[in-house]
Design an enzyme around this catalytic site. Sequence first.
Site, mmCIF file in Angstrom:
data_model
loop_
_atom_site.group_PDB
_atom_site.id
_atom_site.type_symbol
_atom_site.label_atom_id
_atom_site.label_comp_id
_atom_site.label_asym_id
_atom_site.label_seq_id
_atom_site.Cartn_x
_atom_site.Cartn_y
_atom_site.Cartn_z
ATOM 1 N N SER A 8 0.832 -1.207 0.000
ATOM 2 C CA SER A 8 0.000 0.000 0.000
ATOM 3 C C SER A 8 0.864 1.253 0.000
ATOM 4 C CB SER A 8 -0.913 0.014 1.230
ATOM 5 O OG SER A 8 -1.526 1.287 1.323
ATOM 6 N N MET A 35 -9.128 7.999 -0.564
ATOM 7 C CA MET A 35 -9.976 8.396 0.577
ATOM 8 C C MET A 35 -10.485 9.815 0.364
ATOM 9 S SD MET A 35 -7.740 7.038 3.784
ATOM 10 C CE MET A 35 -6.871 5.460 3.776
ATOM 11 N N MET A 66 -12.155 4.191 -0.860
ATOM 12 C CA MET A 66 -12.836 4.451 0.416
ATOM 13 C C MET A 66 -13.503 5.813 0.294
ATOM 14 S SD MET A 66 -9.856 2.938 2.825
ATOM 15 C CE MET A 66 -8.722 3.088 1.447
ATOM 16 N N MET A 135 -11.662 -5.937 5.223
ATOM 17 C CA MET A 135 -10.843 -5.019 6.016
ATOM 18 C C MET A 135 -10.529 -5.670 7.363
ATOM 19 S SD MET A 135 -10.285 -2.369 4.171
ATOM 20 C CE MET A 135 -9.338 -1.556 5.470
HETATM 21 C C1 DX5 Z 1 -6.458 1.519 5.490
HETATM 22 C C2 DX5 Z 1 -5.987 1.179 4.103
HETATM 23 C C3 DX5 Z 1 -4.867 0.214 4.056
HETATM 24 C C4 DX5 Z 1 -3.590 0.687 4.719
HETATM 25 C C5 DX5 Z 1 -2.963 -0.516 5.332
HETATM 26 O O1 DX5 Z 1 -7.696 2.101 5.437
HETATM 27 O O2 DX5 Z 1 -7.054 0.628 3.338
HETATM 28 O O3 DX5 Z 1 -4.603 -0.176 2.710
HETATM 29 O O4 DX5 Z 1 -2.675 1.266 3.833
HETATM 30 O O5 DX5 Z 1 -1.866 -0.096 6.069
HETATM 31 P P1 DX5 Z 1 -1.110 -1.074 7.072
HETATM 32 O O6 DX5 Z 1 -0.632 -2.247 6.264
HETATM 33 O O7 DX5 Z 1 -0.020 -0.225 7.615
HETATM 34 O O8 DX5 Z 1 -2.109 -1.484 8.116
HETATM 35 ZN ZN ZN Z 2 -6.558 -0.281 1.352
#
Ligand code: DX5
Ligand code: ZN
Length: 222
Positions: A8, A35, A66, A135
């Site tokens: 990510s 986002m 998101m 998630m």
């Molecule tokens: C959170 C995102 C994830 C985030 C994960 O809302 O959708 O993709 O980047 O980050 P880590 O791996 O640090 O939890």
């Molecule tokens: Zn994500």
Amino acid sequence: MAVQISPSILAADFARLADEAAAVPNADWLHVDVMDYHFVPNLTLGLPVVEALRKATSTPLDCHLMIEDPDRWAPQYAEAGAGSVTIHAEAAKAPVRTLREIRALGARAGLALNPATPVEPYEDLLGELDMLLLMTVEPGFGGQKFLDMVLPKIRRARALAERHGGRIWVQVDGGVDAETIGRCAEAGADVFVAGSAVYGASDPVAAIDELRAAGARASRVT
Ligand code: DX5
Ligand code: ZN
């Protein structure tokens, strides 16, 4: 199915996105968290950045929207060349139409579920999907603690996917690291998003190799 790793870029340096994409040549996908300050309390990037990133890397983009009103915006991410576009079940008002549009534009279509959203109500949608994203943190921020409470849902999602022909990928996102990835893989996930565990590592390439190996060791999927 092989284990796939989708780093990510939320955890990358936003001022150097092309370099950060190049820093993970062994990634299967590049996970792009869009986002909008409404669906989640954070703001990241949108279409212009996805269009620019698309030109800057050959790694396929895994866009995780998101945002509110994904029915309106998601097709444009497919048009921009994303390899996969995932919308949230909690935000979509016409998911069948939107998922079909994503596919018609040549991208894989994904449906994301927050930790508290059950998977069973979406069984009838599985024929419209290429991927379920579960998630494993509340969406909005990187670096949060993995939620073990999602593990039973990963198992149920995998069972549903198998019942529907086994072609649907089960992706997990949030708090995935070299330790938690084993639990997810054992439960049936096969695509793993990792932000901090990749971009927070001193050697992102080695971190991806380590995640892939740990996921493969625990994987029930062959
Ligand atoms: C959170 C995102 C994830 C985030 C994960 O809302 O959708 O993709 O980047 O980050 P880590 O791996 O640090 O939890
Ligand atoms: Zn994500």
